[in-house]
Design a protein around this motif. Sequence first.
Motif, PDB file in Angstrom:
ATOM      1  N   THR A   1       0.818  -1.204   0.000  1.00 12.32           N
ATOM      2  CA  THR A   1       0.000   0.000   0.000  1.00 12.32           C
ATOM      3  C   THR A   1       0.861   1.267   0.000  1.00 12.32           C
ATOM      4  N   ALA A   2       1.993   1.178   0.671  1.00 15.29           N
ATOM      5  CA  ALA A   2       2.850   2.364   0.764  1.00 15.29           C
ATOM      6  C   ALA A   2       3.683   2.577  -0.505  1.00 15.29           C
ATOM      7  N   TYR A   3       3.803   1.540  -1.330  1.00 13.48           N
ATOM      8  CA  TYR A   3       4.701   1.574  -2.491  1.00 13.48           C
ATOM      9  C   TYR A   3       4.557   2.827  -3.372  1.00 13.48           C
ATOM     10  N   PRO A   4       3.325   3.195  -3.792  1.00 12.61           N
ATOM     11  CA  PRO A   4       3.217   4.354  -4.675  1.00 12.61           C
ATOM     12  C   PRO A   4       3.718   5.643  -4.021  1.00 12.61           C
ATOM     13  N   LEU A   5       3.613   5.716  -2.702  1.00 13.60           N
ATOM     14  CA  LEU A   5       4.098   6.914  -2.020  1.00 13.60           C
ATOM     15  C   LEU A   5       5.619   6.915  -1.983  1.00 13.60           C
ATOM     16  N   LEU A   6       6.195   5.716  -1.795  1.00  9.83           N
ATOM     17  CA  LEU A   6       7.647   5.631  -1.707  1.00  9.83           C
ATOM     18  C   LEU A   6       8.297   5.999  -3.044  1.00  9.83           C
ATOM     19  N   ILE A   7       7.672   5.590  -4.168  1.00  6.53           N
ATOM     20  CA  ILE A   7       8.297   5.970  -5.429  1.00  6.53           C
ATOM     21  C   ILE A   7       8.126   7.460  -5.694  1.00  6.53           C
ATOM     22  N   ARG A   8       7.242   8.097  -4.935  1.00  7.77           N
ATOM     23  CA  ARG A   8       7.173   9.571  -5.024  1.00  7.77           C
ATOM     24  C   ARG A   8       8.103  10.214  -4.004  1.00  7.77           C
ATOM     25  N   LYS A   9       8.984   9.397  -3.415  1.00  7.14           N
ATOM     26  CA  LYS A   9      10.021   9.853  -2.486  1.00  7.14           C
ATOM     27  C   LYS A   9       9.438  10.475  -1.213  1.00  7.14           C
TER      28      LYS A   9
ATOM     29  N   THR B   1       7.910   6.530   7.123  1.00  9.42           N
ATOM     30  CA  THR B   1       6.913   6.499   8.215  1.00  9.42           C
ATOM     31  C   THR B   1       5.625   7.184   7.776  1.00  9.42           C
ATOM     32  N   GLU B   2       5.788   8.311   7.137  1.00  8.06           N
ATOM     33  CA  GLU B   2       4.616   9.045   6.684  1.00  8.06           C
ATOM     34  C   GLU B   2       3.800   8.184   5.723  1.00  8.06           C
ATOM     35  N   ALA B   3       4.517   7.533   4.781  1.00  8.80           N
ATOM     36  CA  ALA B   3       3.851   6.701   3.789  1.00  8.80           C
ATOM     37  C   ALA B   3       3.112   5.562   4.470  1.00  8.80           C
ATOM     38  N   GLU B   4       3.749   4.945   5.456  1.00 11.26           N
ATOM     39  CA  GLU B   4       3.105   3.795   6.106  1.00 11.26           C
ATOM     40  C   GLU B   4       1.914   4.228   6.956  1.00 11.26           C
ATOM     41  N   ASN B   5       2.005   5.427   7.512  1.00  7.34           N
ATOM     42  CA  ASN B   5       0.845   5.926   8.267  1.00  7.34           C
ATOM     43  C   ASN B   5      -0.342   6.138   7.354  1.00  7.34           C
TER      44      ASN B   5
END
Lengths: 219, 405
Positions: free
Chosen positions: A102-110, A114-118
């Motif tokens: 679920t966090a993956y798309p946020l991580l590729i947006r750098k 923690t923020e992404a996982e929240n």
Amino acid sequence: MEILLNNICFEYRNKYRRVEAVKSVSCRFEAGKMYAIMGASGSGKTTLLSIIAGLRLPSSGEITVDGIPMSTADRCKLRREKISVIYQDFNLFPLLTVIENTAYPLLIRKINKTEAENTAKEKLASVGITDDMLVQLPRMLSGGEQQRVAIARSLASGSKIILADEPTGSLDSENGKNIVDILKRLAHKEDCCVIIVTHDPSVAEEADVVMKMRDGNLK
Amino acid sequence: MLFPYLLRRMRRRKKMCIIVGLASLMAGILVYGFHLGVVSMTDQIENVLDNSEVTCAVTNLTGTQVDGLMLPDWASNLFRETTAESVHIPTTSFLDYVDNIKMKFSMEADCLNCNVNVFGVTSIFADRSISLQEQSIEWFSGFDDSVFESDANACIISDDLYSLFQQSGNSKLELTVKARDNNNLTSTIPLDVAGILHGKSASVYCPWETASKVCLDLNKNLSVDCISATIIDNRKIEEFKEKCANIYFAEVDPRGVPQPWEASPIYESYPFALEIYDKTMNETIATLKSGMLIFNICQIVIVILTLCMGFIVATLSIRHRQRELALQNVLGCSKLNIFSEIFTEYVAVSFTCLAIGVAALALISKVSPPWFYIAAVSAAGCLGTVAGALPLILNKDILLMTKTE
Ligand SMILES: Nc1ncnc2c1ncn2[C@@H]1O[C@H](COP(=O)(O)OP(=O)(O)O)[C@@H](O)[C@H]1O
Ligand SMILES: [Mg+2]
């Protein structure tokens, strides 16, 4: 938020044959509504959806998203931020946990981890994924749960356009209805533009607008 | 995060990673191993060059070294300290390249009422018919082979002459040398007896200096029987040929046909050859060099195999993870990003294993690594990956989700 298709044609061409999968399709999709595209298999639904997602460029005609022509837009960026696609299956990375997927798309947006996982946790809860499932791998989940994780991922990425290609195709009717309900809620409550490709009439019933596709023509 | 959860997702391709890793490890070890082979052969070549004794000798044109070649005295002058009177001053001294020079010439003389052969030699072994298995030398106290390098009035005589000498009761051996063309012209030299040569007869060996003085007085010239020498530095054989040998001597002609030799500044009608006996050494070195060549070819083969490995692994791995790549594409990863992820994955695995292999051998062998081939192997792997992955990723359909398998 609107998607405009103007005389879209698409032709598959290879050594053996030429298939006109989409023939001069013009239509408009707007936010806050759920659309259903129905049609027999081979009628060009998936092709049309790929064009809307910016995965394929039309052979002729023009498609614009919020007034920006798809042909000149940064289509990867568009998919990172505005458009999500949910398929019948293989929507999740098999070796990443539910929360990581679920966090993956946020991580590729750098965006920081923690923020992404929240964000991911929050969106997963909103589609009814319980906390104990967060660290499980996709294969430990049921088909319906996997589709819900995929929807949560679309939400986490902040997409306002959600394209679903037979999302209920491999689910039983109860789970299928559950997924359609979630998508409907997104269209109506979150002001998303949801386009579902299906050949299940009970799914189409739920939609605000039903379109029929036949031999590449949309009615 | 450039490639989110890369390591985690790589576990799906465990086999691929193991193959790449093992192949890179092997490539590193093999390239290094062959390098060790090359190094050891280089050492052996140095060893051969350092330790082989290469001799050379003035011969006739067929390369046969015979007594009585009647070499002109300019030939012997080349191998001696060049004197001011010599008209044939070599541009580069032969003495820079050779030492342990052995020369011999012969004259006839009367001694103790016998006809004897007198040899002027720079060492007793200049006479190749003397071998210590068949003959033995009994040196008198205070003398050894170095007496032949001096200009002492001394000699070694065969045992038949020695018994006559003892009967005569003289303290010196009186040698009456005759001129070659005129038997009336003679010169007498008194010689100390320095030793006895057992196994020969009617022979007197004198130091070159002493004998040649007498010979030149009587005949005005001197004909050398044989000249041989040892090369000082085997690495300079070519230089010796170019700067000395080829200027004064002809090449050995296997047919042995005497030819007019305009190139010779000093001797026009019948050239002599200077044969250098380096054949055995050259063959040994050639064998070692061909071994080295094989090792080098093996190293190149490994580089090429690594290239293929990169290509195949990239192709297979993209096909294997096609749906995952399609998913990444749908989620908005660019083609460049997807390619760099595959490339990074390859580089991380292969370079780590290559480094492990190289480091292990460096520790064991203590020979510095073959950097060139290690770089070549690394580059080849990367190149193969690029060549395998790029066309597939640029292919329109590979990044699109396919139907359920
Ligand atoms: N990659 C392809 N190459 C060639 N023809 C294709 C390809 N994908 C689909 N088609 C053809 O295009 C037509 C429409 O396919 P598709 O859009 O997948 O239909 P649907 O999703 O409605 O079943 C079909 O006739 C199919 O055979
Ligand atoms: Mg389809």
